[in-house]
Scaffold this active site. Sequence first.
Site, short mmCIF file in Angstrom:
data_model
loop_
_atom_site.label_atom_id
_atom_site.label_comp_id
_atom_site.label_asym_id
_atom_site.label_seq_id
_atom_site.Cartn_x
_atom_site.Cartn_y
_atom_site.Cartn_z
N GLU A 197 0.82 -1.21 0.00
CA GLU A 197 0.00 0.00 0.00
C GLU A 197 0.85 1.26 0.00
O GLU A 197 1.48 1.59 1.02
CB GLU A 197 -0.94 0.01 1.21
N GLU B 144 -11.87 1.98 4.36
CA GLU B 144 -10.90 2.41 5.37
C GLU B 144 -10.98 3.93 5.56
O GLU B 144 -10.10 4.68 5.15
CB GLU B 144 -9.48 1.99 4.98
#
Length: 312
Positions: free
Chosen positions: A193, A288
């Site tokens: 990520e 998220e």
Amino acid sequence: MKRRNFLRNGLTATASTLALGNAFAGADRAAEKHKTITSPAAEKTFRLNYAPHDGMFANSAGKDFLDQIRFMYDQGFRGIEDNGMLKRPKEEQEKIGALLAKLGMTMGVFVIDGGENWKTSLTTGKQEHKDVFLKACKDSVELAKRINAKWATIVPGFFERNIPIGIQTGNVIDAFRRGAEICEPAGLIMVMEPLSDTPDLFLRGSDQSYGICRAVNSPSCKILFDIYHMQRNEGNLIPNIEKCWDEIAYFQIGDNPGRKEPGSGEVHYKNIFKYIHGRGYKGIMGMEHGNANPGKEGELALIKAYRDSDSF
């Protein structure tokens, strides 16, 4: 029967009937409350598999994560994610895995974290940092079996300012290759990520992540494209998703500014969701982010925001 006794017996019978009626009413209310958490889907599923996280619906379903998962299911969600799953007790992990299996829900990412994700670590090339990372990979493979997880987030930590960027990149590739050797036989996909939280982070761009994936050359090393972070770091979202498509295995969501639900900021999520859906993506869309508004009302507004953005 004397009138006095008749009246007394009648009043007693009436009181008993009322008490019984109240008991049934209380049971009905309790059943109705339980129904809102455990019933088959009250709402239709979404076109994409959006995955909430622990705490997102705590006002509506309570603090127990299992009850929150049941509530998520009732609202039409079919996935969850939990960054801190690796740190939960084994018994709790097993309960979560069993509930997801029972409901037919998909487990999204948890984070592979041996405690060095937010410090200078893998970019140095030092064996001590590799060892920490590889142990976390082994622990994550065992966790994935308990909760039937397919994806796990990886980040390589901070820049090592005293080492040239190309050498740091090579060090990260070496570490991720070793991690992939552990995860690939178990079918666990590491998704790296790129982040925007601090400029000290080594991994910040989708193109950078793409290059590392190609160098690692494993089906267990792919990209987690977090739309919030990528909007902050590089913008040009749909073209960059298109360029990196073959290496993207997972998406996360958050509007900018604020990192809240779609519609709270500048990102045109309906268009992005339409593009991703049109490419045939069947994976998780991790939610998220925080809630733009507090309380139950804020949670209902969040669900509505997803209904709106999903209506492409």
